[in-house]
Design a protein around this motif. Structure first.
Motif, short mmCIF file in Angstrom:
data_model
loop_
_atom_site.label_atom_id
_atom_site.label_comp_id
_atom_site.label_asym_id
_atom_site.label_seq_id
_atom_site.Cartn_x
_atom_site.Cartn_y
_atom_site.Cartn_z
N GLU A 146 0.69 -1.15 0.08
CA GLU A 146 0.01 -0.04 0.03
C GLU A 146 0.96 1.32 0.10
N GLN A 147 2.06 1.15 0.57
CA GLN A 147 2.83 2.37 0.77
C GLN A 147 3.94 2.54 -0.63
N GLY A 148 3.96 1.58 -1.52
CA GLY A 148 4.74 1.77 -2.86
C GLY A 148 5.25 0.32 -2.89
N PRO A 149 6.36 0.42 -3.88
CA PRO A 149 6.95 -0.74 -4.22
C PRO A 149 7.95 -1.33 -3.41
N VAL A 150 7.99 -2.49 -3.13
CA VAL A 150 9.01 -2.90 -2.06
C VAL A 150 9.87 -4.05 -2.70
N LEU A 151 11.27 -3.64 -2.42
CA LEU A 151 12.19 -4.81 -2.97
C LEU A 151 12.78 -5.29 -1.42
N ILE A 152 13.09 -6.76 -1.83
CA ILE A 152 13.34 -7.27 -0.52
C ILE A 152 14.76 -7.82 -0.70
N ILE A 153 15.69 -7.34 -0.01
CA ILE A 153 17.24 -7.81 -0.54
C ILE A 153 17.87 -8.68 0.83
N THR A 154 18.77 -9.77 0.42
CA THR A 154 19.56 -10.19 1.88
C THR A 154 20.89 -10.08 1.57
N PHE A 155 21.36 -10.10 2.56
CA PHE A 155 22.89 -9.74 2.57
C PHE A 155 23.56 -10.30 3.91
N GLN A 156 24.84 -10.40 3.78
CA GLN A 156 25.53 -10.94 4.94
C GLN A 156 26.70 -9.79 5.53
N ALA A 157 26.74 -9.81 6.82
CA ALA A 157 27.64 -8.82 7.17
C ALA A 157 28.53 -9.34 8.30
N LEU A 187 13.20 -2.92 1.50
CA LEU A 187 13.09 -1.47 1.14
C LEU A 187 11.92 -1.17 0.71
N CYS A 188 11.41 0.15 0.86
CA CYS A 188 10.22 0.54 0.06
C CYS A 188 10.62 1.94 -0.60
N ARG A 189 10.22 2.13 -1.88
CA ARG A 189 10.43 3.03 -2.71
C ARG A 189 9.19 4.23 -2.29
N ASP A 190 9.74 5.50 -2.12
CA ASP A 190 8.92 6.75 -1.65
C ASP A 190 8.60 7.22 -3.30
N GLN A 191 7.51 6.80 -3.87
CA GLN A 191 7.14 7.40 -5.13
C GLN A 191 6.97 8.71 -5.35
N ASP A 192 6.82 9.62 -4.22
CA ASP A 192 6.92 10.82 -4.59
C ASP A 192 8.13 11.77 -4.57
N GLU A 193 9.19 10.98 -4.18
CA GLU A 193 10.42 11.41 -4.07
C GLU A 193 11.31 10.98 -5.60
N ARG A 201 13.56 3.74 1.59
CA ARG A 201 13.74 3.70 3.19
C ARG A 201 13.30 2.24 3.56
N LEU A 202 13.66 1.76 4.69
CA LEU A 202 13.64 0.50 5.53
C LEU A 202 12.34 0.28 6.00
N LEU A 203 11.61 -0.61 5.41
CA LEU A 203 10.32 -0.99 5.85
C LEU A 203 10.20 -2.00 6.97
N ASP A 204 11.06 -2.90 6.67
CA ASP A 204 11.04 -4.15 7.75
C ASP A 204 12.31 -4.73 7.67
N ILE A 205 12.74 -5.42 8.68
CA ILE A 205 14.21 -6.23 9.00
C ILE A 205 13.98 -7.45 9.52
N SER A 206 14.91 -8.36 9.23
CA SER A 206 14.99 -9.53 10.10
C SER A 206 16.41 -10.05 10.09
N ALA A 207 16.99 -10.84 11.09
CA ALA A 207 18.29 -11.29 10.94
C ALA A 207 18.60 -12.38 11.73
N SER A 208 19.71 -13.13 11.47
CA SER A 208 20.03 -14.17 12.15
C SER A 208 21.57 -14.28 12.29
N SER A 209 22.26 -14.84 13.30
CA SER A 209 23.43 -14.78 13.22
C SER A 209 24.31 -16.00 13.82
#
Length: 214
Positions: A146-157, A187-193, A201-209
């Motif tokens: 509803e707040q715009g297009p969301v891309l979900i990325i995975t990465f390691q740190a 990550l959600c894109r603000d379509q007005d920007e 901007r970050l919409l949600d996050i999950s992590a495991s270690s």
């Protein structure tokens, strides 16, 4: 609240989505040689699940992004994640910088990340954590929300997490241990920007270690 509820419903009700992360985290966390050898298979599973997640959904998301950012492409986006988005947000998270977090996060996500930081600061604790490395950044899937297009990325740190009290004593973490983290970020894109560098901007996050000794 509705926005984060919509995302939560999507996560809770989507078996494919949850299975994807379960499989990926189990494989990424495992040091078993057999599992390591079969990681190429998991990459294929990722492709398969990406396919299950429907190419049409991903293309719908990309079409939406292209409306306001005609120059958008996946590789440039992942480079932007690697050089700009991930370091800024992750550094702010582990260094306890709530001002920067506020700029980069949706309100509900900010509250969730800032709360423990504010509690620690109230107790006079200081953050001495650092990022050693960020790698394996991948675009997992796309979703129209509803707040715009969301891309979900995975990465390691690789991080060293250390929190000290006012006397300089370590109260949490260990300066001699490297944490290997697997992150999943939505990550959600603000379509007005219109500026692509300020739009995500970050919409949600999950992590495991998992731990390794320095």
């Amino acid at each position: 609240l509705f926005r984060s509820q919509q995302w939560k419903d999507f996560k809770d009700n989507n078996v494919v989505f949850n299975r994807f992360f379960e499989i990926k985290m189990k494989y990424d966390e495992s040091d078993n040689a057999l599992v390591r050898a079969s990681r190429t298979v998991t990459d294929k599973v990722t492709d398969l699940i990406g396919g299950l997640f429907s190419k049409t959904e991903m293309s719908e998301v990309l079409t939406e992004i292209l409306k306001v950012d005609p120059g958008f492409d996946k590789d440039t986006f992942l480079k932007q994640c690697e050089r700009d988005i991930i370091p800024n947000i992750l550094e702010a998270m582990i260094r306890g910088d709530t001002e920067i977090l506020k700029d980069w996060c949706y309100e509900a996500t900010y509250s969730q990340l800032a709360h423990p930081i504010q509690q620690a600061k109230t107790m006079g604790l200081q953050f001495h954590s650092k990022i050693l490395d960020i790698d394996n950044i991948d675009l997992a899937m796309g979703k129209m929300m509803e707040q715009g297009p969301v891309l979900i990325i995975t990465f390691q740190a690789q991080l060293v997490m250390v929190i000290r009290n006012q006397k300089g004593e370590v109260v949490e973490g260990d300066p001699d241990k490297v944490l290997r983290m697997l992150y999943v970020w939505a990550l959600c894109r603000d379509q007005d920007e219109l500026n692509p560098y300020a739009a995500w901007r970050l919409l949600d996050i999950s992590a495991s270690s998992s731990e390794q000794i320095l």
